[in-house]
Design a protein around this motif. Structure first.
Motif, short mmCIF file in Angstrom:
data_model
loop_
_atom_site.label_atom_id
_atom_site.label_comp_id
_atom_site.label_asym_id
_atom_site.label_seq_id
_atom_site.Cartn_x
_atom_site.Cartn_y
_atom_site.Cartn_z
N ALA A 144 0.81 -1.21 0.00
CA ALA A 144 0.00 0.00 0.00
C ALA A 144 0.85 1.27 0.00
O ALA A 144 0.33 2.35 -0.22
N ASN A 145 2.13 1.15 0.29
CA ASN A 145 3.03 2.30 0.17
C ASN A 145 4.46 1.80 0.01
O ASN A 145 4.68 0.60 -0.18
N PHE A 146 5.41 2.70 0.11
CA PHE A 146 6.79 2.38 -0.26
C PHE A 146 7.47 1.50 0.80
O PHE A 146 8.15 0.54 0.48
N GLN A 147 7.26 1.88 2.04
CA GLN A 147 7.85 1.09 3.13
C GLN A 147 7.30 -0.33 3.06
O GLN A 147 8.03 -1.32 3.17
N GLU A 148 5.99 -0.41 2.85
CA GLU A 148 5.37 -1.74 2.82
C GLU A 148 5.85 -2.54 1.61
O GLU A 148 5.95 -3.77 1.67
N ALA A 149 6.12 -1.84 0.51
CA ALA A 149 6.62 -2.54 -0.68
C ALA A 149 7.90 -3.30 -0.32
O ALA A 149 8.12 -4.43 -0.73
N LYS A 150 8.74 -2.64 0.47
CA LYS A 150 9.99 -3.30 0.89
C LYS A 150 9.68 -4.44 1.87
O LYS A 150 10.16 -5.57 1.68
N GLU A 151 8.89 -4.14 2.90
CA GLU A 151 8.63 -5.16 3.94
C GLU A 151 7.94 -6.39 3.36
O GLU A 151 8.25 -7.52 3.70
N MET A 152 6.97 -6.14 2.48
CA MET A 152 6.21 -7.26 1.92
C MET A 152 7.08 -8.16 1.07
O MET A 152 6.93 -9.38 1.09
N THR A 153 7.96 -7.52 0.29
CA THR A 153 8.81 -8.32 -0.58
C THR A 153 9.68 -9.24 0.28
O THR A 153 9.80 -10.44 0.02
N LYS A 154 10.24 -8.64 1.33
CA LYS A 154 11.08 -9.41 2.23
C LYS A 154 10.28 -10.58 2.81
O LYS A 154 10.72 -11.73 2.81
N SER A 155 9.10 -10.26 3.30
CA SER A 155 8.32 -11.29 3.96
C SER A 155 7.78 -12.32 2.96
O SER A 155 7.59 -13.49 3.30
N ALA A 156 7.58 -11.92 1.69
CA ALA A 156 7.09 -12.86 0.68
C ALA A 156 8.06 -14.03 0.50
O ALA A 156 7.65 -15.16 0.25
N PHE A 157 9.36 -13.75 0.64
CA PHE A 157 10.34 -14.83 0.50
C PHE A 157 10.17 -15.86 1.62
O PHE A 157 10.26 -17.06 1.39
N GLU A 158 9.92 -15.36 2.84
CA GLU A 158 9.70 -16.25 3.98
C GLU A 158 8.46 -17.12 3.74
O GLU A 158 8.47 -18.33 3.93
N ILE A 159 7.38 -16.44 3.35
CA ILE A 159 6.12 -17.15 3.13
C ILE A 159 6.31 -18.23 2.06
O ILE A 159 5.86 -19.36 2.20
N SER A 160 7.00 -17.84 1.00
CA SER A 160 7.23 -18.78 -0.10
C SER A 160 7.97 -20.02 0.40
O SER A 160 7.61 -21.15 0.07
N GLU A 161 8.98 -19.80 1.20
CA GLU A 161 9.75 -20.95 1.71
C GLU A 161 8.92 -21.81 2.66
O GLU A 161 9.01 -23.03 2.64
N GLN A 162 8.12 -21.15 3.48
CA GLN A 162 7.32 -21.93 4.44
C GLN A 162 6.29 -22.80 3.73
O GLN A 162 5.98 -23.89 4.16
N LEU A 163 5.76 -22.27 2.61
CA LEU A 163 4.70 -23.01 1.92
C LEU A 163 5.23 -23.87 0.78
O LEU A 163 4.52 -24.74 0.27
N GLY A 164 6.43 -23.57 0.32
CA GLY A 164 6.92 -24.26 -0.88
C GLY A 164 6.15 -23.84 -2.12
O GLY A 164 5.91 -24.63 -3.03
N LEU A 165 5.77 -22.57 -2.14
CA LEU A 165 5.00 -22.04 -3.28
C LEU A 165 5.55 -20.68 -3.69
O LEU A 165 6.00 -19.92 -2.84
#
Ligand code: SF4
Lengths: 636, 205
Positions: A144-165
């Motif tokens: 929803a904004n610039f800070q979140e763009a960074k945080e979400m991207t970072k966290s997306a990698f974690e989520i991806s690894e946890q789910l294998g997706l």
């Protein structure tokens, strides 16, 4: 140069949304990044390419989005983190792989960022890519904004690894191409070693079993999202109206509340994990209000998915009124802005709003209507495409059989407008001009007598037109393909491609020669410089009239903006006032009324053409079209 | 110096190719380094050249505002081209707006081809004055051309912006930012363009 590679935790910098996404990937320890350029996504990989050597990454411009996703996925299969970025149209290209990758799953964190372009600011369409998350049962985040763009991207990698997706991030133009404050975190120093574990399998098959496993993973995602920091509510406990929003809608909603001063009456539910929606979390908030307004760009994705949850639970929730795209409180096409959202909220809770005094607005409109001429888009001064379309226009007129031009995606798409003399008649996907020509090129057996021309840029050719050209030769189509080779992916910011001899990170690369490929595909190939107008017209006419089969004419001339960066202007150009005959010439003001390079001006007082020295790039093309030879060039 | 409203909304507008994006980025960086929360929205894309382009800057001490300024909420307009200034006031202006204008026109294609007319520049400036609280003018393109390259006109405008003292910016801040942002070989010329802009800008009454 770049704040993206600074290891300066706690420092606040001004980053473009795309740079913030790139920084988030770096903070997550990404190793492999691949993309095909396309606005508004291009700066994600562009930024990473600049720091690739310094930080030990592999960053590439792939030949198209499907290959890019496959490249990033290979990293994931080998246990590294991979990032792939594209614009919304690109996801259509990559979707064939994506909709099998969801079944096979992946290993290292794999994030696919798709930057949508509401209103098609720099696109041929405004499709909403979020539907692919639902289609492929894949987790989806919306910054929803610039800070979140960074945080979400970072966290997306974690989520991806946890789910294998793979995890999808959907950005939009006003997040990707806007800038704002971003506070940096640490860059990891780890150097994981890739290894393909032979005990693992990445197969889409068996489809049904893997589909079932995929649904289980999606259920886990739903559970994870119940606690996500990217979802929150701001507002009173019992709001009169609740705004449910995602992505750029968050900033517009906040702004609307401030405009209307209704923070005490209206609440905002901001959702960042929009597929799968955290059902309990959504239900809990639906209880707060009886009237809910959805604010999101482009399709009613959130709106429909929340309504689905509501329908399933309406017995407990009681009656609710939903407003948004379905109710026409929010337009269902185009881009949002703070005004649209302000008016929608104002309309629903009946508060006064006067953005400025009405008499001022009236005076401003009157002044504008009286004085402002329209400003149509045009090719840059010195652009080779103007010269190309000019030659096409003349050659088709001389040919006299009412030939037509099939268009494609790139700067040269402007050929549909006045700057390309309205020559381009179709415009769809990457490579579609050549594909359509394959079909038109068969219609002569039914009596089609018009010559068929397709245009295609160099980068577009490698991306999607090569299969069409192979098809043309194989199936015996008759047409002329114009390859507008300006040695760059110009529209998106001059990224290199397989024909330019350099890579994303500026290293030397082998050149895949356009002419050689076309010849291998059986085409008769010639090359001209579009700035040589006479030779171009003559060659076009000859190819249209003499040859049958697939013919390719390569119009080779570097993009004017690229040339300006590394070479001095070619000519000093001047309209000799004593030779310019103006309106009396009989040329119908060829240079300004018909050719209309922005570097030329019509001096009304003198009744003659002039060069605008602030604009002219000195290409010299106009000197060849003035019938009175009044436009003179001198080596600069 | 502080901002006189929060958020303070700035629009930099002109024609694609005039260096809007760079000007907004330099200004944004200057303000972020002073601790302001900045949002910059750009309207570019297909409009690389020839089209009307705008950058919206939101300057706040507390919130991250949206990258698009609402109707009538512009506080300071920096018009790199006169009719583009008027076009922006049409939607974003209000009695409180202040305007800094580059008086050098760029003719749209319809004017070049004779299908439309470019109005008298003096008339455009007079209208801008009618619609603005204060107006400052300079021919930034001319200054840049005198320096040998029209590319500097956006930097000339930033110099002028510094001189009119509406925003909390100064020459040292500019110098620091361009050191990071632009190739070092262009440093001297950029500083010169900035200072020329400071000298030539004048308030229009
Ligand atoms: S030389 Fe002529 S055609 Fe080329 S940029 Fe200048 S005005 Fe345009």
């Amino acid at each position: 140069m770049s704040s993206i590679s600074q290891n300066a935790p706690g420092k606040t910098v001004l980053l473009m949304g795309n740079e913030a996404i790139a920084r988030g990937a770096l903070e997550a320890g990404v190793k492999v990044c691949a993309a095909y350029p396309g606005n508004p996504s291009s700066e994600i990989i562009g930024t990473l390419a600049k720091v690739a050597d310094e930080l030990g990454l592999h960053v590439e411009w792939s030949v198209n989005e499907k290959v890019a996703l496959e490249v990033a996925t290979a990293a994931s299969f080998a246990g590294l983190r991979g990032l792939c970025a594209m614009k919304q149209n690109g996801l259509n290209v990559a979707s064939d792989f994506l909709l099998n990758l969801n079944l096979s799953g992946c290993r290292g964190g794999l994030v696919l960022v798709v930057a949508d372009d509401p209103a098609g600011v720099s696109s041929s369409n405004e499709e909403d890519s979020r539907i692919f998350a639902k289609l492929g049962d894949l987790p989806l985040l919306e910054p929803a904004n610039f800070q979140e763009a960074k945080e979400m991207t970072k966290s997306a990698f974690e989520i991806s690894e946890q789910l294998g997706l793979p995890v999808l991030i959907r950005s939009v133009t006003r997040v990707s191409h806007a800038r704002g404050n971003v506070c940096l975190d640490e860059l990891p120093q780890s150097r994981p070693k890739p290894r393909f574990e032979n005990s693992l399998r990445f197969h889409a098959l068996p489809a049904v079993l893997n589909h079932k496993l995929l649904h289980e993973k999606l259920d886990r995602a739903k559970q994870m999202f119940e606690e996500s920091p990217f979802n929150f509510y701001r507002g009173p406990e019992k709001p009169e109206l609740m705004v449910a929003t995602s992505g750029s809608g968050w900033m517009y909603s906040l702004e609307a509340m401030i405009n209307l001063n209704v923070q005490e009456r209206v609440g905002v539910l901001k959702l960042g994990t929009t597929w799968p929606l955290p059902e309990s979390y959504v239900l809990e908030h639906l209880k707060k209000a009886d009237r809910i307004l959805f604010i999101e760009e482009v399709d009613p994705f959130l709106e429909n998915n929340v309504k689905e949850i509501y329908a399933q639970n309406c017995l407990f929730l009681g009656l609710k009124a939903f407003f948004g795209k379905a109710s026409k409180h929010i337009p269902d096409v185009g881009e949002l802005n703070p005004e649209i959202v302000t008016h929608a909220i104002q309309n629903l809770i009946q508060v006064p709003y006067e953005p400025r005094p009405a008499d001022y607005a009236l005076r401003a409109h009157e002044a504008a209507a009286e004085l402002i001429p329209a400003r149509a888009l045009s090719f840059c001064p010195g652009c080779p495409h103007r010269a190309t379309y000019w030659a096409v226009k003349i050659a088709l007129a001389l040919d006299g059989r009412d030939g037509f031009v099939l268009g494609d995606i790139g700067c040269y798409s402007l050929g549909m407008g006045p700057s390309g003399f309205g020559q381009m008649r179709t415009l769809h996907a990457m490579g579609s001009g050549t594909g359509l020509a394959c079909g038109f090129g068969q219609l002569n057996r039914f009596g089609l007598e018009q010559p068929v021309i397709a245009v295609c840029g160099d980068s577009t050719f490698y991306h999607a037109a090569m299969p069409a050209l192979a098809n043309a030769y194989y199936n015996g189509a008759d047409f002329l393909l114009l390859l507008l080779d300006n040695s760059a992916t110009a529209m998106t910011g001059f990224q290199p491609h397989p024909g330019t001899g350099s890579t994303a990170t500026g290293k030397e690369a082998p050149v895949i020669d356009l002419k050689a490929i076309c010849e291998v595909f059986g085409a008769h190939v010639e090359v001209v410089d579009p700035f040589d107008v006479a030779a171009t017209v003559e060659t076009l006419l000859r190819l249209l009239q003499e040859e049958k089969g697939v013919k390719v004419l390569i119009l080779k001339r570097e993009c004017a903006l690229v040339s300006a960066k590394h070479q001095k202007r070619l000519y000093q150009v001047e309209v000799e006032q004593e030779h310019c005959l103006g309106e009396t010439c009989g040329c119908n003001r060829f240079c300004t009324r018909i050719f209309k390079c922005p570097g030329l001006m019509w001096d009304k007082a003198a009744g003659k053409a002039r060069i605008d020295e602030a604009i002219c790039t000195g290409c010299g093309v106009c000197t060849r079209i003035c019938p009175a030879s009044a436009i003179r060039k001198e080596k600069a | 110096m502080f901002i006189s409203r929060d958020p303070f909304n700035v629009i930099i507008g002109g024609v694609g190719g005039q260096g809007n994006v760079l000007a907004s980025q330099i200004l944004g960086e200057m303000l972020v380094s002073q601790g302001y929360v900045i949002t910059i929205g750009e309207t570019y894309g297909a409009s690389q050249r020839g089209g009307a382009v705008m950058s919206h800057l939101r300057i706040s001490t507390k919130d991250q505002f949206s990258p698009l300024i609402p109707e009538g909420q512009c506080d300071l307009l920096i018009a790199l081209e006169p009719v583009e200034g008027l076009r922006i006031l049409d939607h974003y202006g209000s009695p409180r707006v202040m305007t800094l204008v580059n008086t050098r026109p760029i003719h749209p294609m319809d004017v070049i081809s004779g299908n439309a007319e470019y109005p008298e520049v003096s008339k455009v400036i007079a209208k801008i004055k009618e619609l603005s609280r204060r107006v400052w003018t300079l021919n930034a393109t001319e200054v840049a051309l005198e320096m040998g390259d029209p590319i500097f006109s956006n930097i000339v405008m930033l110099g002028a912006l510094c001189a009119i003292e509406v925003l909390p910016i100064n020459q040292q801040g500019f110098e620091l930012v361009i050191k990071d942002l632009l190739p070092s070989r262009t440093m001297d010329e950029n500083m010169k363009a900035f200072n020329r802009g400071r000298e030539v800008v004048q308030e229009f009454y």
